[in-house]
Design a protein around this motif. Structure first.
Motif, PDB file in Angstrom:
ATOM      1  N   TYR A  63       0.851  -1.170  -0.063  1.00 10.47           N
ATOM      2  CA  TYR A  63       0.020  -0.009  -0.007  1.00 10.47           C
ATOM      3  C   TYR A  63       0.780   1.451  -0.065  1.00 10.47           C
ATOM      4  O   TYR A  63       1.842   1.362   0.728  1.00 10.47           O
ATOM      5  N   SER A  64       0.555   2.133  -0.829  1.00  6.94           N
ATOM      6  CA  SER A  64       1.191   3.449  -0.764  1.00  6.94           C
ATOM      7  C   SER A  64       0.133   4.874  -0.456  1.00  6.94           C
ATOM      8  O   SER A  64      -0.861   4.969  -1.327  1.00  6.94           O
ATOM      9  N   CYS A  71      -2.112   4.271   7.257  1.00  7.72           N
ATOM     10  CA  CYS A  71      -1.359   2.968   7.056  1.00  7.72           C
ATOM     11  C   CYS A  71      -1.793   1.980   8.265  1.00  7.72           C
ATOM     12  O   CYS A  71      -1.884   0.624   8.109  1.00  7.72           O
ATOM     13  N   CYS A  95      -3.101  -1.672   7.865  1.00  7.28           N
ATOM     14  CA  CYS A  95      -2.657  -3.006   8.380  1.00  7.28           C
ATOM     15  C   CYS A  95      -3.531  -3.679   9.370  1.00  7.28           C
ATOM     16  O   CYS A  95      -3.646  -4.823   9.467  1.00  7.28           O
ATOM     17  N   LEU A 105       4.613  -1.431   2.914  1.00  7.31           N
ATOM     18  CA  LEU A 105       4.135   0.046   2.948  1.00  7.31           C
ATOM     19  C   LEU A 105       5.087   0.903   2.426  1.00  7.31           C
ATOM     20  O   LEU A 105       6.365   1.148   2.856  1.00  7.31           O
TER      21      LEU A 105
END
Length: 597
Positions: A193-194, A210, A214, A227
């Motif tokens: 994920y960004s 983030c 998670c 990440l």
């Protein structure tokens, strides 16, 4: 005279539109630096290579005027594998059919080595995610990289959503990855994920988003998670970015269970520096492209960062020993030129034109050759951070000559390329000749031009030639007897001295009536690889001159004072004695020719 000829011409200032003001007040200082007074990254040093992920085939490809064809992408992919990349982002399969087809080709035709993981990018939208998983069907292992923008400017001006709504987009995308991955259990899935534009996002908010992702993926229960923190737009100095990364790593709830990746861009020209400091700040992984191709001013140049590590004695875990072929593949597939000053791989990066630089390089290389045991074969050369040979570059272009060059550079070229190890006084003499030539030509001089000038100045006696001679020792003295051709006449030379050179000089002085004295003398053996340089084989060691070898095994440098003026000459031959005599005759010929002129 016509009206047209007498009419006044309007000034350029009036005919051109007025320029807009170059107003710095339109901009504001960077506003998203976290408060981190106890930062730890400045006291750390890089000690190992990060995990590398190439995004050439996606981010690099998206930045091209003409995107790569499948054939070009395949050639590029194979090069990345050969270099040693284990994670390769191959495209954006949901964005275009060619991207989807390339993914299928790699998988269906078994082009992916077992130790290489494919990565693809997708926005946090269900139909795009479904298409993305379809493109990866049958892959042994794959990274699905989902993203959505989190920065203030996009929240407010692009999406018109608040922080909670933007976070929900990320959570929804994370849930969709879990859902679709379950439909393809034969593949080992890695979720990435960004928070796009992390560099312009409030760092505490990026952590919040983030953490929420998670919570969906639960990396603590075994799901592999990356990440990725993109400097989508490089908007601050590298130290501020490092603070953002360290703050993120400190405050992420499940930090020990995830891989932290960085994806820096080069808007401020600091992408490599930001990535390096980001690793010091706690990141594990780096995304970038070879040679830095990417949107706007480009991506982080993995080759540069890897070679920076290499230059510090750290294994980059990527192999750039065949750099010229790698660069050729990148430039041809991207249809982009390589700047001649590009770090490590530009045509001119190992080239010195400056005289002081050239002199330092020559002295360092000479010192290292003579003190191998002392230096322990460790690279330590002024102005050259690495040995060019390590990346397939030759020493031929390390020193190149123009009007800015000095004696060290000229001497280096003659020594390395042609075997002439000029003594210092000869270096000074010849550098003046070359500098005048370069100033006249107003351009760089090629090596063969320098050699030709060298031969014309010192090695060619013109109408002067040593024909035959003998030297004999009698009663502690050396007697010279021989024939020399001068301006078409054959002259008998007889002289006496304490050696072959002094007796020859004595004979020349007696015959011509000139005052001749030796000022400087030096000689050396010529390396066998250069032994074919301008030799006619005149003379042998015992002075009988009966051989006709074609290889020059010795070079002799002579500086004479002839009637108060100084002249230099060089002789080459298989015989050291003949080389010495020919050098003296060359210097004497210059004196005669100069006087005649």
């Amino acid at each position: 005279m016509s009206d047209q000829a007498t009419r006044p011409v309007a000034s350029a200032a009036k005919s051109l539109p007025k320029k807009a003001a170059f107003d710095f007040r339109k901009y504001r200082p960077f506003a998203f630096a976290p408060l981190l007074p106890d930062r730890t990254w400045p006291s750390k040093t890089l000690e190992k290579s990060p995990i590398w992920a190439s995004v050439d085939l996606r981010d690099g490809n998206q930045a091209l005027i003409d995107p790569m064809t499948i054939e070009q992408k395949m050639r590029f992919f194979e090069t990345l594998v050969e270099v040693g990349f284990k994670e390769i982002e191959i495209g954006f399969p949901s964005a275009a059919q060619v991207e989807f087809d390339f993914a299928r080709k790699l998988i269906e035709e078994n082009h992916v080595p077992d130790d290489v993981t494919l990565q693809v990018l997708v926005q946090a939208r269900e139909h795009l995610i479904a298409r993305t998983f379809e493109s990866l069907k049958g892959a042994k292992r794959a990274i699905v990289h989902v993203y959505n923008s989190t920065c203030r400017i996009q929240r407010e001006k692009v999406y018109g959503k608040d922080k909670d709504e933007i976070k929900e987009i990320a959570i929804t995308g994370a849930k969709l990855l879990v859902e679709y991955a379950a439909k393809y259990p034969e593949t080992e899935w890695v979720f990435q994920y960004s928070p796009e534009s992390f560099s312009q996002t409030e760092t505490e908010y990026a952590v919040e988003v983030c953490d929420a992702v998670c919570d969906v993926w639960q990396p603590e229960n075994g799901q592999e998670v990356i990440l990725n923190l993109p400097a989508t737009v490089e908007a601050s100095t590298p130290n501020v970015f490092a603070d953002q990364v360290e703050y993120f790593c400190r405050n992420l709830a499940k930090r020990e269970h995830v891989t932290i990746s960085l994806h820096t861009h080069n808007d401020r020209g600091c992408a490599v520096a930001a990535a390096e400091l980001g690793v010091l700040a706690g990141a594990d992984r780096i995304e970038g492209t070879l040679l830095g191709n990417g949107e706007r001013t480009g991506n982080m140049d993995i080759m540069v960062m890897a070679m920076n590590l290499f230059s510090q004695g750290i294994d980059p875990e990527l192999d750039f020993s065949n750099m010229s072929e790698i660069v050729q593949v990148v430039s041809e597939c991207n249809n982009l030129p390589v700047h001649p000053r590009h770090p490590y791989i530009g045509e001119l990066v190992f080239t010195a034109f400056s005289g002081s630089h050239q002199d330092a390089i020559k002295k360092c290389l000479d010192y290292n050759e003579k003190h191998i045991e002392e230096t322990e074969n460790v690279w330590d050369v002024a102005y050259l951070p690495i040995d060019p040979a390590h990346i397939g570059r030759s020493y031929q272009d390390v020193v190149r000559i123009n009007s800015q060059s000095g004696k060290g550079g000229v001497a280096y070229i003659l020594q390395r390329n042609y075997g002439f190890n000029l003594p210092r006084w000869m270096q000074i003499d010849f550098s003046g000749v070359v500098q005048k030539q370069a100033e006249t030509a107003a351009r760089e001089l090629q090596n063969d031009e320098i050699l030709q000038t060298f031969e014309d100045t010192y090695l060619q006696q013109g109408s002067f030639e040593l024909l035959d001679y003998t030297v004999n020792n009698k009663g502690g003295k050396v007697y010279f007897n021989g024939q020399v051709q001068m301006n078409g006449d054959t002259i008998n030379i007889d002289g006496t001295g304490n050696g072959p050179l002094s007796s020859f000089i004595d004979g020349l002085a007696q015959h011509t009536g000139k005052s001749i004295h030796v000022i400087n003398y030096a000689e050396h053996a010529i390396n066998p690889q250069h032994s074919d340089v301008n030799s006619d084989g005149n003379g042998i060691d015992d002075g009988t001159n009966t051989d006709n070898k074609t290889n020059a095994n010795a070079a002799a440098y002579i500086q004479l004072n002839v009637d108060g003026e100084v002249y230099s000459g060089i002789g080459t031959c298989s015989s050291t004695v003949s080389a010495m005599l020919k050098g003296a005759l060359s210097a004497f010929a210059q004196a005669v020719n100069t006087a005649a002129a």
